[in-house]
Design an enzyme around this catalytic site. Structure first.
Site, mmCIF file in Angstrom:
data_model
loop_
_atom_site.group_PDB
_atom_site.id
_atom_site.type_symbol
_atom_site.label_atom_id
_atom_site.label_comp_id
_atom_site.label_asym_id
_atom_site.label_seq_id
_atom_site.Cartn_x
_atom_site.Cartn_y
_atom_site.Cartn_z
ATOM 1 N N ASP A 39 0.859 -1.173 0.000
ATOM 2 C CA ASP A 39 0.000 0.000 0.000
ATOM 3 C C ASP A 39 0.899 1.228 0.000
ATOM 4 O OD1 ASP A 39 0.291 -1.510 2.578
ATOM 5 O OD2 ASP A 39 -0.397 0.351 3.465
ATOM 6 N N GLU A 72 12.609 1.835 7.674
ATOM 7 C CA GLU A 72 11.567 0.951 7.155
ATOM 8 C C GLU A 72 11.778 0.598 5.680
ATOM 9 O OE1 GLU A 72 8.329 3.462 6.311
ATOM 10 O OE2 GLU A 72 6.797 1.922 6.481
#
Ligand SMILES: OC[C@H]1O[C@H](O[C@H]2O[C@H](CO)[C@@H](O)[C@H](O)[C@H]2O)[C@H](O)[C@@H](O)[C@@H]1O
Length: 554
Positions: free
Chosen positions: A308, A508
């Protein structure tokens, strides 16, 4: 699409979503993270809080004075994250016996020990308050300790946990690894599937199904047959979830054979509560309720995919409003399900349930054939996602034109699965294709070739994608494949290290165009911590080591 396809929300989630909109109208866009508001734990019953909220004086645009809203939040809520408390992992030691024996370079070794120590920062358990007043929290009460990704992701996530566990196994933290699995199984027992994450607003969807792969890796290291026995019924339930009507599609292939494959499909047709302000804004170009509902489902289904967001799900990239996730049959999802079927067969076999083993071997064969027939593109030597021509439950007729010819890292994920990595001719073809794909960049493998501004696109590289490709290449046993795998791993480790040295934290995602830069784009600011990045660095260092005389620099 019927209302049966929508999971009910909870009164608390609905209330917090309204609060999120009020906060957005009051505080404005800068530094605004909508997820913070749906994570706020109540101090008092919802009825009391709701009453006080209604008594706040609001302008016609729905804003409150900054002072009043801050006071209201301080009075009626604990801070986001207050309900998931630090937990000291009992199996953590600063430098486990036999830790990374092949990492000889002192600078890299010192960093690896630091990365290992980050498990302590990321270990959490649900506070007893959640058990006393479950209605005060959107956090779901899982029984044991977990490892969170980090920063705004202050709850356990499904697919992140696979790479967290790979790292924990390198760190020899078997108890912590098993506890994560036990928690995910508890979600299956409660909801019938592993949720996207352990929050009330994630109950409408799952994430890439890697639970069986987690159990496989833990069993391979510990031989814990009891864990396998306990997991099997949950895995069978999870397999049913992914093969339910909404997730299943039938395709009549080039030979006229009917193939069954699976897609992502969230049981949700409203804004995602954790990103409600953004989803409403994105949907504003649609005028009818049903168009909006359709778009919201596509957003939530993209979240189920873990990607996403990405041009992968857009009919007309990079136009975000053309997201059509439920019209894509995704290569990686079907590769994961093939892995799940093989793992279930393996677990059934080691626990003496021969009938189940036989059955799952058979269905894994059928899926392998379907993957070959629907996804494989003999010219590109990659597996390509396939577009559904319509989203009804009828059999779709396959056409090569339905294959999405854009290059994504997911086009190579089947290589991670035994039936594909053990085929030497196939691997050498796919290897050539990967080398010329454009995905291999200075600091690792890019997610796609499209610089859309979405986080699951170019120039971002993500730890899980590096790992699946590298491990698939290694497992093929081909020398040339191993050498490419090592090259990717060296680039990835290097960029993780240089960014760590610059910022003091693990990230991340990374910008694979520029070694030493972290990634960006997408709907939230880049996050740190970070579970899967730490796990993949440790797994790569275990596999390849780092010689004393190899410098670590971009
Ligand atoms: O808040 C927005 C979205 O955030 C999550 O997705 C991203 O972070 C996850 C945790 O690291 C990761 O699993 C996912 O691949 C990322 O894209 C969340 O999973 C989404 O559901 C959520 O809407």
């Amino acid at each position: 699409q019927s209302m049966d396809d929508v999971k009910p929300s909870t009164p608390l989630v609905s209330f917090l979503e309204i609060l999120q909109h009020t906060a957005f109208n009051t505080f404005g866009n800068s530094n605004f993270d909508p997820k913070t508001y749906v994570d706020l734990p109540l101090k008092f019953p919802l009825s009391v809080t709701d009453h006080a909220f209604h008594n706040l004086s609001k302008s016609s645009t729905g804003s409150v004075s900054v002072h009043d809203l801050n006071r209201f939040i301080e009075t009626y809520f604990h801070a986001a994250g207050h309900d998931l408390v630090y937990s000291d992992p009992e199996d953590f030691v600063p430098e486990p016996d036999g830790f990374l024996p092949k990492v000889k370079n002192p600078e890299v070794r010192a960093w690896a020990i630091k990365v290992h120590s980050l498990w302590k920062n990321l270990s959490r358990k649900v506070s007893s308050e959640v058990k006393t007043h479950p209605n005060y929290h959107t956090l779901l009460p899982v029984p044991g300790s977990v490892v969170i990704p980090g920063s705004r992701f202050r709850e356990v996530y499904y697919w992140d946990s696979y790479w967290v566990i790979r790292g924990l196994l390198v760190s020899k933290m078997y108890k912590t690894a098993k506890s994560i699995v036990t928690n995910l199984i508890s979600l299956i027992e409660e909801y019938g599937f592993v949720l996207n994450g352990a929050r009330a607003y994630y109950t409408n969807r799952s994430q890439p199904p890697l639970l069986s792969a987690m159990i496989y890796e833990i069993y391979a290291r510990t031989g814990d047959i009891e864990l396998v026995k306990r997991s099997l019924p949950a895995l069978l339930k999870e397999h049913e979830f992914w093969n339910s009507d909404i997730h299943k599609v039938n395709i009549s292939d080039a030979q006229g054979c009917t193939r069954t494959l699976n897609r992502y499909y969230a049981r949700w047709n409203k804004p995602r509560p954790e990103s409600s302000t953004m989803d409403k804004a994105s949907a504003s170009k649609f005028t009818t309720v049903s168009e909006k509902q359709h778009f919201y489902r596509e957003l939530a289904s993209a979240a189920e995919s873990g990607w996403d967001f990405s041009t992968r799900w857009m009919r007309h990239p990079p136009n975000f409003t053309t997201l059509s996730t439920t019209s894509v049959i995704p290569v990686d999802l079907n590769a994961f399900l093939l892995g799940m079927e093989l793992n279930i067969a393996f677990f059934a076999n080691v626990t003496g349930d021969n009938r189940t083993a036989e059955h799952f071997l058979q269905i894994s064969d059928v899926r392998k054939e379907a993957i070959n027939s629907v996804f494989w593109n003999a010219n590109m030597k990659q597996w390509l996602d396939s577009w559904l021509s319509n989203t009804t439950h009828e059999v779709q007729v396959w056409d090569t034109l339905h294959q999405n010819q854009n290059v994504f890292a997911s086009n190579f994920v089947p290589l991670w699965m035994k039936p594909f990595y053990s085929d030497a001719l196939l691997v050498s073809n796919v290897l050539k294709s990967l080398k010329t794909s454009g995905l291999l960049r200075a600091a690792g493998v890019a997610t796609s070739l499209s610089d859309s501004g979405q986080q699951w696109d170019f120039p971002n590289g993500w730890a899980p994608l590096q790992h699946m490709l590298v491990e698939g290449l290694i497992k093929s046993g081909l020398e040339e494949a191993r050498s490419l795998a090592e090259e990717i791993a060296i680039r990835w480790i290097t960029t993780n290290y240089i960014v760590y040295k610059k910022t003091g934290v693990m990230h991340e995602k990374f910008d694979v165009e520029h070694c030493g830069e972290f990634g960006g784009g997408g709907e939230y600011v880049p996050q740190t911590g970070f579970g899967w990045s730490n796990g993949v660095v440790l797994a790569f260092l275990e596999e390849f080591g780092w010689p004393e005389d190899r410098k670590i620099e971009c």
